[in-house]
Design a protein around this motif. Structure first.
Motif, PDB file in Angstrom:
ATOM      1  N   HIS A 153     -24.466 -46.961  -2.655  1.00 32.51           N
ATOM      2  CA  HIS A 153     -23.717 -48.198  -2.428  1.00 32.51           C
ATOM      3  C   HIS A 153     -24.616 -49.207  -1.728  1.00 32.51           C
ATOM      4  N   GLU A 154     -24.284 -50.464  -1.910  1.00 32.66           N
ATOM      5  CA  GLU A 154     -25.032 -51.544  -1.254  1.00 32.66           C
ATOM      6  C   GLU A 154     -24.086 -52.717  -1.005  1.00 32.66           C
ATOM      7  N   PHE A 155     -24.102 -53.213   0.217  1.00 35.14           N
ATOM      8  CA  PHE A 155     -23.333 -54.399   0.589  1.00 35.14           C
ATOM      9  C   PHE A 155     -24.323 -55.504   0.942  1.00 35.14           C
ATOM     10  N   TYR A 156     -24.237 -56.640   0.265  1.00 34.58           N
ATOM     11  CA  TYR A 156     -25.224 -57.700   0.434  1.00 34.58           C
ATOM     12  C   TYR A 156     -24.561 -59.046   0.149  1.00 34.58           C
ATOM     13  N   GLY A 157     -25.315 -60.108   0.319  1.00 38.04           N
ATOM     14  CA  GLY A 157     -24.757 -61.427   0.026  1.00 38.04           C
ATOM     15  C   GLY A 157     -25.503 -62.534   0.730  1.00 38.04           C
ATOM     16  N   THR A 158     -24.903 -63.729   0.712  1.00 33.76           N
ATOM     17  CA  THR A 158     -25.514 -64.903   1.333  1.00 33.76           C
ATOM     18  C   THR A 158     -24.447 -65.759   2.007  1.00 33.76           C
ATOM     19  N   PHE A 159     -24.883 -66.487   3.024  1.00 32.63           N
ATOM     20  CA  PHE A 159     -24.108 -67.564   3.621  1.00 32.63           C
ATOM     21  C   PHE A 159     -24.973 -68.816   3.543  1.00 32.63           C
ATOM     22  N   SER A 160     -24.390 -69.928   3.151  1.00 30.33           N
ATOM     23  CA  SER A 160     -25.184 -71.142   3.038  1.00 30.33           C
ATOM     24  C   SER A 160     -24.390 -72.353   3.491  1.00 30.33           C
ATOM     25  N   VAL A 161     -25.118 -73.320   4.025  1.00 35.26           N
ATOM     26  CA  VAL A 161     -24.543 -74.613   4.395  1.00 35.26           C
ATOM     27  C   VAL A 161     -25.312 -75.681   3.620  1.00 35.26           C
ATOM     28  N   GLU A 162     -24.572 -76.663   3.113  1.00 43.48           N
ATOM     29  CA  GLU A 162     -25.179 -77.733   2.328  1.00 43.48           C
ATOM     30  C   GLU A 162     -24.666 -79.074   2.819  1.00 43.48           C
ATOM     31  N   SER A 163     -25.556 -80.029   2.892  1.00 41.00           N
ATOM     32  CA  SER A 163     -25.183 -81.392   3.240  1.00 41.00           C
ATOM     33  C   SER A 163     -25.764 -82.341   2.200  1.00 41.00           C
ATOM     34  N   ARG A 164     -24.933 -83.258   1.720  1.00 42.95           N
ATOM     35  CA  ARG A 164     -25.387 -84.241   0.738  1.00 42.95           C
ATOM     36  C   ARG A 164     -25.235 -85.648   1.326  1.00 42.95           C
ATOM     37  N   TRP A 165     -26.233 -86.470   1.071  1.00 42.32           N
ATOM     38  CA  TRP A 165     -26.219 -87.866   1.515  1.00 42.32           C
ATOM     39  C   TRP A 165     -26.351 -88.764   0.292  1.00 42.32           C
ATOM     40  N   GLN A 212     -13.980 -92.476  -0.660  1.00 44.12           N
ATOM     41  CA  GLN A 212     -15.210 -91.691  -0.748  1.00 44.12           C
ATOM     42  C   GLN A 212     -16.102 -91.957   0.458  1.00 44.12           C
ATOM     43  N   ARG A 213     -16.971 -91.000   0.773  1.00 46.17           N
ATOM     44  CA  ARG A 213     -17.850 -91.109   1.937  1.00 46.17           C
ATOM     45  C   ARG A 213     -19.313 -91.120   1.514  1.00 46.17           C
ATOM     46  N   ASP A 214     -20.161 -91.491   2.475  1.00 46.72           N
ATOM     47  CA  ASP A 214     -21.605 -91.489   2.228  1.00 46.72           C
ATOM     48  C   ASP A 214     -22.220 -90.107   2.394  1.00 46.72           C
ATOM     49  N   THR A 215     -21.513 -89.216   3.084  1.00 44.45           N
ATOM     50  CA  THR A 215     -22.027 -87.863   3.305  1.00 44.45           C
ATOM     51  C   THR A 215     -20.908 -86.852   3.096  1.00 44.45           C
ATOM     52  N   ASP A 216     -21.289 -85.630   2.790  1.00 47.61           N
ATOM     53  CA  ASP A 216     -20.342 -84.522   2.816  1.00 47.61           C
ATOM     54  C   ASP A 216     -21.094 -83.250   3.167  1.00 47.61           C
ATOM     55  N   ALA A 217     -20.333 -82.256   3.574  1.00 47.02           N
ATOM     56  CA  ALA A 217     -20.921 -80.971   3.952  1.00 47.02           C
ATOM     57  C   ALA A 217     -20.033 -79.854   3.420  1.00 47.02           C
ATOM     58  N   SER A 218     -20.657 -78.744   3.100  1.00 46.61           N
ATOM     59  CA  SER A 218     -19.898 -77.604   2.586  1.00 46.61           C
ATOM     60  C   SER A 218     -20.495 -76.308   3.105  1.00 46.61           C
ATOM     61  N   PHE A 219     -19.654 -75.289   3.128  1.00 48.36           N
ATOM     62  CA  PHE A 219     -20.050 -73.953   3.543  1.00 48.36           C
ATOM     63  C   PHE A 219     -19.691 -72.984   2.426  1.00 48.36           C
ATOM     64  N   VAL A 220     -20.611 -72.091   2.099  1.00 44.99           N
ATOM     65  CA  VAL A 220     -20.391 -71.131   1.009  1.00 44.99           C
ATOM     66  C   VAL A 220     -20.733 -69.733   1.494  1.00 44.99           C
ATOM     67  N   ALA A 221     -19.816 -68.805   1.249  1.00 36.70           N
ATOM     68  CA  ALA A 221     -20.058 -67.387   1.519  1.00 36.70           C
ATOM     69  C   ALA A 221     -19.988 -66.631   0.199  1.00 36.70           C
ATOM     70  N   GLU A 222     -20.989 -65.769  -0.053  1.00 36.21           N
ATOM     71  CA  GLU A 222     -21.033 -64.985  -1.289  1.00 36.21           C
ATOM     72  C   GLU A 222     -21.288 -63.517  -0.969  1.00 36.21           C
ATOM     73  N   PRO A 223     -20.304 -62.821  -0.394  1.00 34.64           N
ATOM     74  CA  PRO A 223     -20.471 -61.390  -0.136  1.00 34.64           C
ATOM     75  C   PRO A 223     -20.355 -60.593  -1.427  1.00 34.64           C
ATOM     76  N   SER A 224     -21.155 -59.540  -1.542  1.00 41.02           N
ATOM     77  CA  SER A 224     -21.197 -58.738  -2.762  1.00 41.02           C
ATOM     78  C   SER A 224     -21.268 -57.258  -2.423  1.00 41.02           C
ATOM     79  N   LEU A 225     -20.809 -56.455  -3.392  1.00 45.56           N
ATOM     80  CA  LEU A 225     -20.784 -55.020  -3.211  1.00 45.56           C
ATOM     81  C   LEU A 225     -21.204 -54.342  -4.509  1.00 45.56           C
TER      82      LEU A 225
END
Length: 425
Positions: free
Chosen positions: A35-47, A57-70
């Motif tokens: 078995h293997e448990f892995y993944g990524t967490f990422s933060v992104e900002s766009r201007w 609408q805004r000049d900037t936005d931000a997002s958070f992404v979680a991608e856990p995998s098994l």
């Protein structure tokens, strides 16, 4: 069971396994051998340097992404893969997403000297060889709000049977559930003049999203040639966007709004992808023939489209570790200005630099020029590992000389710069 219910149960199971088992390794359990448990967490900002074209609408936005995998595997090679995605955006609610990217059971075995594999569940399938557009790639739906380049795909429920031998690879697909395309919301950037109402989708088939779509592909290598032929019959992944005028109970123009409602039609597509490899050259072709789809003006029109070009790589430039690739492709759609996409008659030029260093640094630059409207779209991307767990992705997108008749005219102010920091475990 709906995809949402499947996702909630799968996430619960993933969290439980993560608490019970260590991250990776063999187990003494009689059923699970590895078995293997892995993944990524990422933060992104766009201007977005230019002021928005639409209110809210805004000049900037931000997002958070979680991608856990098994990943689980038994001693006989049977395995289960679960890859999930959770995304939150602080500006556009339509970017918020909980999705099963992959959640499939893999069975495998032998038929004589040939091998077979059966995947049951959610999976990702990729077809194609071109750089500027993956024309033949039709199994998975596009996650358009993730990135306007149409590279990111949603998970697709399927039964996927693969047979392989010296004669080639044959794949058969049964796709029991259609996934709707994601579109930016009212407050999101990179949208058209009118908002696409994802809750007003319609289907040409009476079975709606439960229509059973079928697909097949055969691929083989002949010397320097890699060839694939495919067929798809079912619900289109690319909807026709119908303009809708909706007013309140009192006929008052102030209470009316115009939006776009997606209509998913029944289509049939035949595809060809071909790549020839010789010395430093990669020569590429993707071509399709599609029937049953509507053109830009809502009329049924069968069409043929292709993307053809090549890539040449200079290795160890100036006796350094850097490899430089030069790319050129031509996109053509027989409907021309009646096409429902921006690739009706476009030339793509690009360059890819691989630094071949410890950090895995690479740089990409490309421009897509519309030969009919004069619109030019520039894209720059850079990837680099910061350490064993952190990686950085930078991207810049610029629209220039956008014609008033171009489908992207409404998003002409949406050039952007994005920074993405990803932590992997």
């Amino acid at each position: 069971m709906s995809p949402g219910s499947v996702l909630r149960r799968s996430l619960s199971g993933l969290v439980l396994v993560a608490l019970v088992y260590p991250t990776t390794g063999r187990t003494d359990d009689s059923l699970i051998d590895y078995h293997e448990f892995y993944g990524t967490f990422s933060v992104e900002s766009r201007w977005f340097p230019d002021s928005p074209a639409h209110a809210g609408q805004r000049d900037t936005d931000a997002s958070f992404v979680a991608e856990p995998s098994l990943y689980l595997e038994t001693a006989d090679g049977t395995s289960f893969t679960l890859e999930t995605l959770l995304r939150y955006d602080n500006t556009d609610a339509e970017r918020n997403l909980a999705d099963l990217r992959e959640a499939y059971l893999l069975l495998l075995g032998l038929i004589g000297e040939d091998e077979w594999e059966l995947r049951l569940g959610y999976d990702h399938v990729f077809w194609g060889v071109a750089e500027s557009r993956h024309l033949v790639d039709i199994v998975n739906q596009t996650d358009l709000v993730a990135n306007p380049n149409e590279e990111v795909k949603l998970g697709q429920p399927m039964a996927h049977l693969t047979l392989s031998g010296e004669w080639g690879v044959a794949e058969l697909f049964a796709l029991p559930w259609h996934r709707s395309r994601t579109y930016p919301g009212r407050h999101g950037r990179l949208r058209g003049a009118f908002v696409v109402d994802n809750g007003r989708e319609r289907y040409e088939s009476a079975a709606a999203e439960r229509h059973l779509d079928l697909a097949a592909r055969y691929s083989q290598s002949f010397g320097p040639f890699d060839i694939g032929v495919s067929v798809f019959d079912g619900t289109s992944r690319e909807p026709y966007l119908e303009p809708v005028l909706e007013c309140g109970p009192v006929p008052d123009p102030a209470l009316c709004r115009v939006f776009l409602a997606p209509l998913y039609e029944q289509i049939r597509q035949f595809g060809l992808d071909l790549q020839m490899t010789t010395e430093g050259w990669l020569l590429k072709l993707e071509a399709i023939r599609r029937t049953g789809a509507s053109n830009l003006f809502g009329r049924k029109e069968d069409f043929t489209a292709f993307v053809a070009g090549g890539e040449y790589t200079f290795y160890s430039v100036l006796e350094s570790d850097i490899d430089v690739g030069l790319l050129a492709e031509w996109n053509r759609d027989s409907r021309l200005l009646r096409a429902s996409n921006v690739f009706q008659n476009d030339v793509f030029l690009g360059s890819r630099l691989a630094f071949n260093d410890i950090e895995g640094t690479d740089l990409f630059f490309g421009v897509l020029a519309d030969l009919d409207t004069g619109t030019r779209s520039f894209n720059v991307q850079m990837n680099r590992r910061l350490d064993d767990s952190l990686s950085l992705h930078l991207e810049g997108s610029l629209l220039e000389n956008v014609g008033e008749d171009d489908p992207v005219h409404a998003s002409r102010r949406d050039s952007f710069i994005s920074v993405n920091l990803t932590y992997g475990f």
